[in-house]
Design an enzyme around this catalytic site. Sequence first.
Site, PDB file in Angstrom:
ATOM      1  NE  ARG A  46      29.863  62.361 -76.724  1.00 26.77           N
ATOM      2  CZ  ARG A  46      29.536  61.612 -75.687  1.00 26.77           C
ATOM      3  NH1 ARG A  46      28.886  60.490 -75.864  1.00 26.77           N
ATOM      4  NH2 ARG A  46      29.865  61.969 -74.464  1.00 26.77           N
TER       5      ARG A  46
ATOM      6  CD  GLU B  13      25.081  63.207 -71.789  1.00 17.86           C
ATOM      7  OE1 GLU B  13      26.174  63.573 -72.290  1.00 17.86           O
ATOM      8  OE2 GLU B  13      24.978  62.774 -70.631  1.00 17.86           O
TER       9      GLU B  13
ATOM     10  CB  CYS C 244      25.229  75.960 -84.094  1.00 20.99           C
ATOM     11  SG  CYS C 244      25.873  76.161 -85.776  1.00 20.99           S
TER      12      CYS C 244
ATOM     13  CD  GLU D 207      24.548  58.050 -70.448  1.00 21.49           C
ATOM     14  OE1 GLU D 207      25.639  58.495 -70.009  1.00 21.49           O
ATOM     15  OE2 GLU D 207      24.152  58.247 -71.597  1.00 21.49           O
TER      16      GLU D 207
ATOM     17  CD  GLU E 216      32.664  58.132 -73.137  1.00 23.44           C
ATOM     18  OE1 GLU E 216      31.994  57.199 -73.600  1.00 23.44           O
ATOM     19  OE2 GLU E 216      32.209  59.271 -72.906  1.00 23.44           O
TER      20      GLU E 216
HETATM   21  C1  GLA Z   1      27.436  60.804 -71.287  1.00 19.98           C
HETATM   22  C2  GLA Z   1      27.055  60.159 -72.591  1.00 19.98           C
HETATM   23  C3  GLA Z   1      27.618  58.792 -72.756  1.00 19.98           C
HETATM   24  C4  GLA Z   1      28.999  58.696 -72.200  1.00 19.98           C
HETATM   25  C5  GLA Z   1      29.000  59.101 -70.762  1.00 19.98           C
HETATM   26  C6  GLA Z   1      30.326  58.941 -70.065  1.00 19.98           C
HETATM   27  O1  GLA Z   1      26.478  60.770 -70.341  1.00 19.98           O
HETATM   28  O2  GLA Z   1      25.676  60.151 -72.830  1.00 19.98           O
HETATM   29  O3  GLA Z   1      27.598  58.491 -74.127  1.00 19.98           O
HETATM   30  O4  GLA Z   1      29.845  59.515 -72.947  1.00 19.98           O
HETATM   31  O5  GLA Z   1      28.625  60.449 -70.702  1.00 19.98           O
HETATM   32  O6  GLA Z   1      31.215  59.966 -70.297  1.00 19.98           O
HETATM   33 ZN    ZN Z   2      24.086  76.371 -87.107  1.00 20.76          ZN
END
Ligand code: GLA
Ligand code: ZN
Length: 683
Positions: free
Chosen positions: A111, A150, A155, A308, A356
């Site tokens: 991701r 996040e 790149c 978070e 996770e």
């Molecule tokens: C990050 C991401 C979440 C999840 C947590 C826990 O903060 O934003 O999607 O992956 O870490 O690892």
């Molecule tokens: Zn690129």
Amino acid sequence: MTLPVTARTPFGGDYNPEQWPAEVWKEDYRLFDAARIDTVTLGVFTWAKTQPAEDVYDFTTLDLIVAEAAAQGRGICLATGTGAHPAWLARAHPEVTRTDFEGRKHRFGQRHNSCPSSPVFRRLSTELAGRIAERYAGNPAVIAWHIGNEYGGSCYCDRCTAAFRSWLRRRYLTLDALNTAWNTTFWSHTFHDWEEIEAPSALTEHWRGPDHTAFQGITLDYLRFMSDAMLANFRDEKAAIRRHSPDTPVTTNFMGMYRPIDYHRWAPHLDFASWDNYPPEDESPAWMGLSHDLMRGLKGGQPFWLMEQAPSMTACRDVNPLKRPGVMRLWSWQAVAHGADAVLFFQMRASRGASEKLFSAVINHAGRDDTRVFREVAALGQELEGLGSVALGARTPARTALLFDWDSWWALEISDGPSRLVRYQRVVLGYYRALWEAGIDVDVVPVTADLSGYDVVVAPALHMVKGDLAARLEEVAGRGGSVLTTFLSGRVDEDDNAFLADVPGPLAPLMGIRIDEWDARGPEFVNPVRLESGSGGSGGSGPLESEARLLFELVVPRGAEVIGTYTADFYAGSPAVTRNSFGDGHGWYVAAGLDQAGVGWVVRQVLDTHGLAGRHPELPQLESAARVAPDGTRLLFLLNHAAEPLDVPGGPAGVDLLTGERIEPGRPFRMDSHGVRVLREDG
Ligand code: GLA
Ligand code: ZN
């Protein structure tokens, strides 16, 4: 526009019901009720479900999820879901995947993997954000928009290289200006055509990794460019949201001290800041305090959301310790103490599979409400509900500022010489820790911030000095304030070229010193520094011998008074810490990597000058932080980071809002192990 309007501190977090059959959702909400969870973040990773093919949008699942949350009376923080692109997209348009630093073109996977310069990614992510906003903007349950997830990484593909060249044209206008900025006559690098410029990577200027570059100028500009390129992605989506939702605040979840993205450059484009708190060690209250204060500083001291945090264990580390009883509560209140107006978790229910599945969740795989973690979450939910709205919008009344600067961070860590061992975050944290242990409220601010309200400005490792900063620091000292800076400050200008002047460059007049040489040594080498209050020096601290390591600058005083001296090597007896009278105030310079006791000693001297003694300097494990609510209510948060109870000799008069207990002025009181008190001070 500022934060979402809520009646209490939002409590809840990332919730992924799309991973579960609908029967489970009912049970989730029963448990959310029990834990007083009133806010859910939805749709963070739902792109592949919502858009199963390029010309097909299918909102069936998201409609049900949003409708259920709304029917259950929860506030929704609704994500655009663009943090992970779907597999069909990478297959149909290979340009959306990134090329890494080594030049490897990635294929679908992971991701946070989209090329920020890909026109297809930009078009489709914007389209999706717009459609989501169009569909759900009218739903009163939606209290905030959460763009992407996040943002980060980088790149090095051909599209990014082309976009970099355009970015450079806008920045420098002419190749002459660029050649001057990058000092390209060195190693025959003069560019005669914009197309000759390559992205700095393992295939071009770099030789050991991302921090080892032959040309700091191009590497620094690529860092700035990449941060701006991702910001453009964020802004695309925000503009798409705004077309349908003019009034609902927009954020994206930051990561505190995250090096690749210059959050100060992003901050004006967010309506409110939010961040994900995953401290690097399980014992890191000062690190978290610094990160919270940095996040609060992004929007001029406006509160932020804790978007978070883990209810207990993480899963992505080699070892993932659990949060001891009381620690999740303590760290949640620490966030509130530092300006968080929401306490949210990742994640509500544990994923069944993938990376996770063993990350802690409010609800575990068995769906129990009688686990320790669930009980602690529910107890915290009750406390936050009990607090009501009193802390919302409250500001931190700090008289001390600490400067944090991504450009200095980048420039310092990509520099060849003097030392790869000096790390920006470590230096900043050392000075922050000293302030934190003294019990001082600190604003962590960008170098462009208005400094006129501060008595003390601490600028650790201020490697790059830009614009009128030196003059503004002189103003602080001129009107009686104190400015403290350290080794490796004032070394380079905005282009990362050395100042053609004595070190520390534009800071030299304020510091009243000159530096001609510096000695960088391995971690085992110690040169003890003897610290003694200077003439007219205030403060009760007696002399101290501090173990200094890593970097030793040789200081020639040019008016400054000597506060600390080296005790070994050929420069024994020469200054390591100085204080210069400037106007009605002072410029302090720490030329060596003092140990924490030494940093604490110097910082206390500075604070003493201004009567900023700290609340409980004798109890370093007891954190205290103040907030002043819009109606003038003063809140004092007391947090015991020790695993043992503490007896506090006395505090201000007030009522502990968590227990209703009265604290009488000057009368001793007890803090439980990992205990928290929220005192509403008598008005
Ligand atoms: C990050 C991401 C979440 C999840 C947590 C826990 O903060 O934003 O999607 O992956 O870490 O690892
Ligand atoms: Zn690129």
